[in-house]
Write a protein that holds these residues in place. Structure first.
Motif, PDB file in Angstrom:
ATOM      1  N   UNK A   1      -4.033  -8.410  -1.032  1.00 49.18           N
ATOM      2  CA  UNK A   1      -3.208  -8.575   0.172  1.00 49.18           C
ATOM      3  C   UNK A   1      -2.236  -9.733   0.014  1.00 49.18           C
ATOM      4  N   UNK A   2      -2.689 -10.841  -0.585  1.00 51.05           N
ATOM      5  CA  UNK A   2      -1.792 -11.981  -0.817  1.00 51.05           C
ATOM      6  C   UNK A   2      -0.666 -11.591  -1.775  1.00 51.05           C
ATOM      7  N   UNK A   3      -0.989 -10.777  -2.770  1.00 47.87           N
ATOM      8  CA  UNK A   3       0.033 -10.307  -3.707  1.00 47.87           C
ATOM      9  C   UNK A   3       1.038  -9.408  -3.009  1.00 47.87           C
ATOM     10  N   UNK A   4       0.580  -8.553  -2.104  1.00 51.14           N
ATOM     11  CA  UNK A   4       1.500  -7.714  -1.321  1.00 51.14           C
ATOM     12  C   UNK A   4       2.443  -8.565  -0.480  1.00 51.14           C
ATOM     13  N   UNK A   5       1.877  -9.575   0.176  1.00 46.62           N
ATOM     14  CA  UNK A   5       2.712 -10.457   1.000  1.00 46.62           C
ATOM     15  C   UNK A   5       3.757 -11.168   0.157  1.00 46.62           C
ATOM     16  N   UNK A   6       3.334 -11.659  -1.001  1.00 44.85           N
ATOM     17  CA  UNK A   6       4.258 -12.379  -1.872  1.00 44.85           C
ATOM     18  C   UNK A   6       5.340 -11.438  -2.387  1.00 44.85           C
ATOM     19  N   UNK A   7       4.990 -10.208  -2.738  1.00 46.95           N
ATOM     20  CA  UNK A   7       5.974  -9.240  -3.214  1.00 46.95           C
ATOM     21  C   UNK A   7       6.969  -8.901  -2.107  1.00 46.95           C
TER      22      UNK A   7
END
Length: 119
Positions: free
Chosen positions: A23-29
């Motif tokens: 989820x953190x990676x999705x937000x960052x992307x």
């Protein structure tokens, strides 16, 4: 042929941590896309340099999704399926009893349940 299958990780902690990182990676992307960064090579380089940071918002989103929302949706789907299949399941039980009674009568020559005869 010796095929080793990986044993799934059933520990909640590891699964929860992976969900947080995803989820953190999705937000960052999504933040990078808002800034105009579209090159996949540049994105993969940035991902390798610095791991995603897990914020309070990410934790709340994952907890809400995994603990509240998804079990709720799955319960609704399962209950709807059982309600829709209730007439069919009733017929399955009724026919199963008939077949079981016929098999029992064929093997032992008598009924398992004595049915009272109305005079």
């Amino acid at each position: 042929m010796n095929m080793n299958y990986p044993v799934p990780d059933t520990r909640f902690e590891q699964t929860f941590k992976r969900a947080l990182v995803r989820e953190a990676e999705r937000e960052r992307a999504s933040q990078w896309k808002k800034m105009g960064l579209q090159d996949p090579k540049a994105i993969s380089q940035l991902q390798k340099v610095k791991p995603p940071t897990v914020s309070k918002l990410v934790v709340c989103k994952v907890i809400f999704r995994d603990v509240f929302f998804m079990p709720f949706v799955q319960g609704i789907i399962w209950t709807t399926a059982l309600i829709a299949l209730k007439p069919w399941l009733g017929l399955v039980v009724k026919n199963g009893r008939k077949i079981g009674s016929k098999v029992y009568r064929m093997v032992l020559g008598t009924d398992l349940l004595k049915v009272p005869r109305n005079v």
